[in-house]
Design a protein around this motif. Sequence first.
Motif, PDB file in Angstrom:
ATOM      1  N   UNK A 142       0.856  -1.185   0.000  1.00  0.00           N
ATOM      2  CA  UNK A 142       0.000   0.000   0.000  1.00  0.00           C
ATOM      3  C   UNK A 142       0.892   1.234   0.000  1.00  0.00           C
ATOM      4  N   UNK A 143       0.389   2.312  -0.600  1.00  0.00           N
ATOM      5  CA  UNK A 143       1.024   3.617  -0.400  1.00  0.00           C
ATOM      6  C   UNK A 143       0.078   4.392   0.506  1.00  0.00           C
ATOM      7  N   UNK A 144       0.660   5.068   1.478  1.00  0.00           N
ATOM      8  CA  UNK A 144      -0.187   5.704   2.491  1.00  0.00           C
ATOM      9  C   UNK A 144       0.212   7.157   2.684  1.00  0.00           C
ATOM     10  N   UNK A 145      -0.618   7.879   3.428  1.00  0.00           N
ATOM     11  CA  UNK A 145      -0.295   9.291   3.671  1.00  0.00           C
ATOM     12  C   UNK A 145       0.789   9.434   4.723  1.00  0.00           C
ATOM     13  N   UNK A 146       1.080   8.369   5.467  1.00  0.00           N
ATOM     14  CA  UNK A 146       2.120   8.453   6.488  1.00  0.00           C
ATOM     15  C   UNK A 146       2.337   7.094   7.114  1.00  0.00           C
ATOM     16  N   UNK A 147       3.074   7.108   8.224  1.00  0.00           N
ATOM     17  CA  UNK A 147       3.466   5.818   8.788  1.00  0.00           C
ATOM     18  C   UNK A 147       2.665   5.422  10.026  1.00  0.00           C
ATOM     19  N   UNK A 148       1.661   6.191  10.362  1.00  0.00           N
ATOM     20  CA  UNK A 148       0.834   5.838  11.512  1.00  0.00           C
ATOM     21  C   UNK A 148      -0.401   5.088  11.030  1.00  0.00           C
TER      22      UNK A 148
END
Lengths: 227, 644
Positions: A45-51
Motif C-alpha cells: 500500500x502507499x499511504x499518507x504516512x506511517x501511523x
Amino acid sequence: MAWFFNRNRHSDPLPEWESYLQHDFSRKRQKKMHLEETRFVVFDTETTGLNHQTDRILSFGAVGILDGKIDLGNVFEKFLVQDFAPAPESIPIHGILPKSTQWGVTEADALGAFLDYIGNAVLVGHHVGFDLAITNVALKRHGCGKLRNLHLDTRDLALRVEHVLRTRFYRPEDYTLDALCERFELTPSDRHTSSGDAYLTAILLLKFMYRLKTRGVETLSELLRVL
Amino acid sequence: MSNTIAQRVFDFLKNYPPFSLVEPEVLKRVSNRVIVHYVEPKQIIFRQGEEPERFIYVVREGAVQLLRTEEEDRILIDECDEGDVFGIRPLLAQQPYALTAMAVEETLIYAINIEGFEEVLNENPKVSFYLATNFAAGVRNQYSSENKGRIFLDRDMLIDSNFKLVEVQSMETSRAPVTCSPDTKVRSAALTMTDNEVGSIVVVNEMDHPIGILTDRDLRKNIATGKYPLDTKVSAFMSKPVVCISPDMTMADVQISMVRHRIHHLCVTETGKPDSPVQGVISEHDLLVIQGNNPAILLKEIRKCKRPSDLKQIREKAETLLRKYLHQEVAISFISTIMSEINDAIIRRAIRLSEKQMLEEELGEAPVKYCWLGLGSEGREEQLLRTDQDNALVYEDVAEEKADEVKKWFLDFSRRVTRILNQVGFEFCPGDMMASNPAWCLSISEWKEQFSRWILNPNQNSILYSTIFFDFRGIQGDMQMTEMLSAHILHSVSRQTIFLNFLAKHALDNPPPLSFFRNFVVEKSGEHKNEFDIKKRAMMPLTDAARVLVLEAGVSGINNTFKRFEKMAELEPQNADIYTSAADAYEILMRYRALQGLKSGDSGRYFKPGELNKMQRLQLRNCFQPISQLQSLLNLRFQLSVLR
C-alpha cells in the motif's frame, strides 16, 4: 461530500465482506497445502504516512502467484480518493499528487474489490505488518472485521534464506526492499508505486521459496515456520 | 495501460524482434496479458512431443536451454538468454514441440498469450519475414551435436592434427615393423632385433596378422635364465595375444591401453584388431620420446640445465604440454600442480645456478639460512603461463653489525636469480615486487614487523601489498621460516580484525563483471579500451574473496584459490553451494585465460567480448554468477556498507 465517505462508518459491513467470510480459512487445512498449489497475493500500500491508526491508504497494488506464475491480466491496482489531501512530505516518495487521487475510487470500493481479489490466499508483503494493520483499520472504518488470511513477511524469509538470525551480522538496512533487490539481482524499475513494489516483492518471494525448497521446504506450514 | 507492471513488460518487449516489428498498440494489448513465469534451475517449461499451448516465450532474465532427446541422449540445440524468443515455430506451424525447454539457472520468462496476436504475426510482412529467416526448421541449429560441450571452437581441429597417432608415426616409427614367423628360432629372432636396433619383434602369420610379440624382457626372462634353450621356436614363449590399436588412436588412448593391460608394447594394425596386417609397434619408450614433454622428463631435464637459454627451451616445451592438457580438458587442478612443479623446478635451478656463479666469483655461500618465496599467482600455484615474476626473500636474523653485509649478499644473489628467470621468459615485475628490491629482501624479524605494520594500519597501499604478499609460498630454502611467517600473520589478524574488513572491502572493489543488461563490463579507456579484463574483472574478485575468507577462518597453508574455496565449503556447509560454484568458476576462468594466452601469445588477460561465440559468452557469464553471490556474502559478513 462528507456524507459520501461516511456512508459505511459504524454501519453495515461492505457487501463483499460476507462473501469474503465464505472462504475456507481453516489453518489446519491450509497449512498442509503444497507451495505449488497455494495461491499467494503479494501486496503493498502507499499511504499518507506511517501511523496506521491515523494515516490513510492512497493506493493498493497486488499480484497473485500460483505455481510460480504471475498473470499480468489479473493484477490488482487501485488508486483511492481520500477525503483529505496526503501529507506533503509523502508526495516526493510515491509521486501520487493530491490531484491524481481525484480519478481514483472510494476507499469502500477499493477495499471491497481487494477482498474479492485476495480470497483466502496467503498475504505476502515486505514489512507486511504495517500494510495489514492499516488495511484492518480501514476495514473497521467500514464495519468489517480483521483479515483472516495467513500472512508472510518477505523480510523474515530473507533472514531465513541467508541464515542471518543465527549470526551476529543482522543489520536492518541490509533487509530493505531496495537492498534485497540489489542483492538478488532484481531490477528495481517501478519502486514506489504500490504495484511495482508488489511485483518486485513477488519475484523475491519466488526466489526465496526456491532457495528454501532446496532445503526441503515443501508445504505452507514449513514455509510459515518461525525460525 | 491498465497497470504499471504491464507497461514495463511492453518497454522490454518492444526492444526485441519480432515484437519490435509490431504496432505499439497491439503490443500493449499483448503485454497486458503476459504471464510472468519464474522457473527454477532444471525446471522444464515444455517437453519435446507435447502439443503447444497458446503461448510463446521470451526470456526476461536468466537462460533456457533447448534440448533434443534422441534415444538416451539429450543434445543441446540452443541456449536462449535475455530477449530470446522460443517455442514460436511449433505454435505457428501447429506441430508438437520438437525440443524440450529447460531453465539453466533461475529464470524469469514472459509467456505471451497469442490469442488475437497470431494473425498479426502471420500477416505483418516484416514479422513473417523475420520468422521465416529465424525460425525455419534447421536454421537455428548452429549448435548441433558435434559442437556439444565444445567450448573452444578450435579444439577438435587441434586434437586432430596434433595428437593422433598417425602424425606421431610418420614422424618417429615410419620404418616397416620388424616381424618374424612363429617357427623362427629364438636365436635368429634375437639377431634380427639386434640388427634392426629394436627392443621387440612382432610374430606374424602368413597374412601378416600379429599373433604374438617377443620383447627384450621375454628374452631376459626365458632365455637368459636358462629356462629354454637357444633353438626354441619363438611361439613357445612369445607374449600373446597382442594388444592392438588402430592408427587413429590418441596418445591418451595408447597410454590408457598400456596401463590397463600392464604391458609396454602395443601393435598398430590397420583396423585396430589382431586380424589385420600389422603396421607398426609402439612402445612405452617411444611414447616418452615422442611426447618429449612428459612432465617427469621435463623436471629431470630442468635439473640438468646449465644455461638459462636451456631452461627457456624446456619452459617452452612445458607450454606445449599445457596446450595439450588444456585441449584434452584435463582437470585444471592437475594442470596447475604440474605447471607449478615445473615453475618451481625452474626457480630452484635458477637459484642453484646463481649460488654457483657467486661461489665461482668468490663471493661465498649464503651467509645465513634463507627461503625464496613465490608470491601472487606463483605463490597460489596458479601460474600456468609465463606472466611476470613476483617473489621475495627472507633470511635468518643476524647481528646488527653484520646486517648490511648479509643483506648485500642476498640482494646480489636475488638480482642474479631474477635475471635468470627473466631470461627464461618470466618478465620482471612492473611493480618491482621482486626479491632484488631491498624492500622485499628482509630478515625474518623485519618481515614480521612489516606484516604487523600492514595489519595494524590498514591503508590502500598496505592492503594492496597484503593481497600480493599474503599468498607467499616457500620455494627453496628453509621452509620453517614460511611457517613462522604464516603463524605470525594469522596471530596478528586475529588481534586486529578491522584489517579483515578492509581486505574484504578491497575484494569488492571490482564489481561483478556484467552490466545491467548482462553485457560484459569492458575497459573504458587506455590501451585495452573496449576489451574485457578477465584477470581484474573476474579472477581477482574470486582470489581476493578466497583470501579474506580463509584468513578470517584462521586457515593457513592453502594458497590455491579453488582449494581455498573447497576448504571454505567444508567449514561452512550452509554456504557450500556458493563456495563450490566459485571454485568451479575459477577453474573455468583459469582454463579460459590460459587458452586465450596461448592463442594470442600473451598473458591472456584481455580479449574482445565480440570475438567470443555465444556458447563462450554464456559459459563465462555463468562464471560471473558466484562473484556477485560471494560479494554480497562478504558485504554482510564484514558489514561493509558501513565502511563505504
